[in-house]
Design a protein around this motif. Sequence first.
Motif, PDB file in Angstrom:
ATOM      1  N   ARG A 275       4.481   4.979  -1.740  1.00 29.77           N
ATOM      2  CA  ARG A 275       3.816   3.841  -2.381  1.00 29.77           C
ATOM      3  C   ARG A 275       4.589   3.371  -3.602  1.00 29.77           C
ATOM      4  O   ARG A 275       4.715   2.167  -3.837  1.00 29.77           O
ATOM      5  CB  ARG A 275       2.388   4.253  -2.774  1.00 29.77           C
ATOM      6  CG  ARG A 275       1.618   3.180  -3.537  1.00 29.77           C
ATOM      7  CD  ARG A 275       1.410   1.926  -2.691  1.00 29.77           C
ATOM      8  NE  ARG A 275       0.819   0.856  -3.450  1.00 29.77           N
ATOM      9  CZ  ARG A 275      -0.488   0.677  -3.613  1.00 29.77           C
ATOM     10  NH1 ARG A 275      -1.338   1.524  -3.033  1.00 29.77           N
ATOM     11  NH2 ARG A 275      -0.937  -0.308  -4.322  1.00 29.77           N
TER      12      ARG A 275
ATOM     13  N   VAL B 262       9.101  -6.310   4.717  1.00 34.31           N
ATOM     14  CA  VAL B 262       7.995  -5.948   3.829  1.00 34.31           C
ATOM     15  C   VAL B 262       6.915  -7.022   3.865  1.00 34.31           C
ATOM     16  O   VAL B 262       5.717  -6.720   3.897  1.00 34.31           O
ATOM     17  CB  VAL B 262       8.513  -5.729   2.392  1.00 34.31           C
ATOM     18  CG1 VAL B 262       7.344  -5.500   1.433  1.00 34.31           C
ATOM     19  CG2 VAL B 262       9.466  -4.543   2.344  1.00 34.31           C
TER      20      VAL B 262
ATOM     21  N   ALA C 208       2.846   0.931   3.075  1.00 34.18           N
ATOM     22  CA  ALA C 208       3.829   1.987   2.791  1.00 34.18           C
ATOM     23  C   ALA C 208       3.951   2.951   3.962  1.00 34.18           C
ATOM     24  O   ALA C 208       5.059   3.351   4.360  1.00 34.18           O
ATOM     25  CB  ALA C 208       3.432   2.732   1.519  1.00 34.18           C
TER      26      ALA C 208
ATOM     27  N   LEU D 178       7.511   1.392  -2.458  1.00 35.71           N
ATOM     28  CA  LEU D 178       7.058   0.076  -2.005  1.00 35.71           C
ATOM     29  C   LEU D 178       6.826  -0.855  -3.183  1.00 35.71           C
ATOM     30  O   LEU D 178       7.241  -2.022  -3.167  1.00 35.71           O
ATOM     31  CB  LEU D 178       5.775   0.221  -1.183  1.00 35.71           C
ATOM     32  CG  LEU D 178       5.093  -1.094  -0.776  1.00 35.71           C
ATOM     33  CD1 LEU D 178       6.014  -1.935   0.108  1.00 35.71           C
ATOM     34  CD2 LEU D 178       3.780  -0.809  -0.056  1.00 35.71           C
TER      35      LEU D 178
END
Length: 445
Positions: free
Chosen positions: A427, A405, A420, A430
């Motif tokens: 989203r 990430v 994302a 995420l």
Amino acid sequence: MNQSPAFRVLIADDDKAMRESLAELLDAAEWNTAAVARADYVADELTRFQPDVILSDVRMPGMSGLELLGNLGADAPPVVLISAHGDIPMAVQAMQDGAYSFIEKPYDPRRLLTVLRHAAEQRRMAADTARLRARLARLSGLDRILLGQTDDIRALRTDVMDLTDTDAAALLLGETGTGKELVARALHDLGPHGAGPFVALNCAALPADRFEAEMFGRADGPRGHLAAAEGGTLFLDEVCACPMDLQAKLLRALETREFTPLGQSTPVPARFRLVSASNEDPDAAVAAGRFRADLLYRINTVVLSLPTLRQRRDDLPLLFDHFAAEYARIYEVAPPERTQDDTTALMAHDWPGNVRELRHVAERRVLAARRGRGSVAEAIRADQGISDVPDTLREAVAAFERELVARAIRSHQGRMDAVAEALGIGRRTLNEKVVKLGLDKEALL
């Protein structure tokens, strides 16, 4: 009545009666006054009294008013000279030497007060501007972004602050990893377009067949980067990689302040500040026929050169400690103590990846410290081996997710919708992972 009762004036005159007369006039106008009988005493009073303006006689025993003017530093308050013996050549010389104004005795009290007030107001405005710039630098994190105390990095910080009140096109030159986008963001945040969008485009990362559509947009599709930067800043990273056949169109857009999207007949305005960057010599690209000379002249109104870590080795311990503290906070551990061997490893490495590489080394060192092991030398090595594998499967999965990430956030410059999409998750998912993994987007960027 004076609207600024806190104005402070330092009087230098060897005539006691004149000193007292001037002090009485200024006291009545609600000024704070201090007086000395010789120009030699002014330097001591500057620190103690901190005047907004100096009112000095020209002819005095020892140092004259003109000599005082020449001895004061650039940061000294404005000087108003007053003399009963003045003539036009003396006044001209005084102004050329930097005097704010020159007044002959006998003086008109109203004119004297007006001149002094204007000089003091100018001094206050300059001081307020300096304080504002310092505050803006703190708010924007400029000292954090351009961290260091070597002469090169100090000069770069000064150059960035000097450009806060202009929207001139800027070209940033430096090796990969020296922080060109961070400087571009600082120029945007502190500049006149700071309230607008900051749109970044890596010219080297776009395929040639998509470049025109991405840059200029389509009439029947999403708008391009030029339109997205309306009212803000367009950052073209690796600008020398811009396809040759599109450079003329980009040049025209910059010159006319308008462009035409693909498939559209009417132009749209192009109102943005352009900041470009390159890790290669643009003059060499021009000489090789890969970059237009007229486009280079359009984008290099201001040129800033970013120093490499090799040029600022004295900053290495400070930078490493800063990044290690950031990642220790993200991973919720105590920052690892930097040993003498760690410092030696920092100073011995060539840092081809510059600040970006140092940041990653600091992160790897912190990850190793979570398990009570590791050193800077090990973190510098590209292949860390099994020693950096977490002890449990849960820790391994979390570390892998955190690294994945974090890399996606860096790669997409913090644009979370793009992050994302790249990760193949929603989203909302995420956002939850960012919180769960303890990631700090600002620190990663």
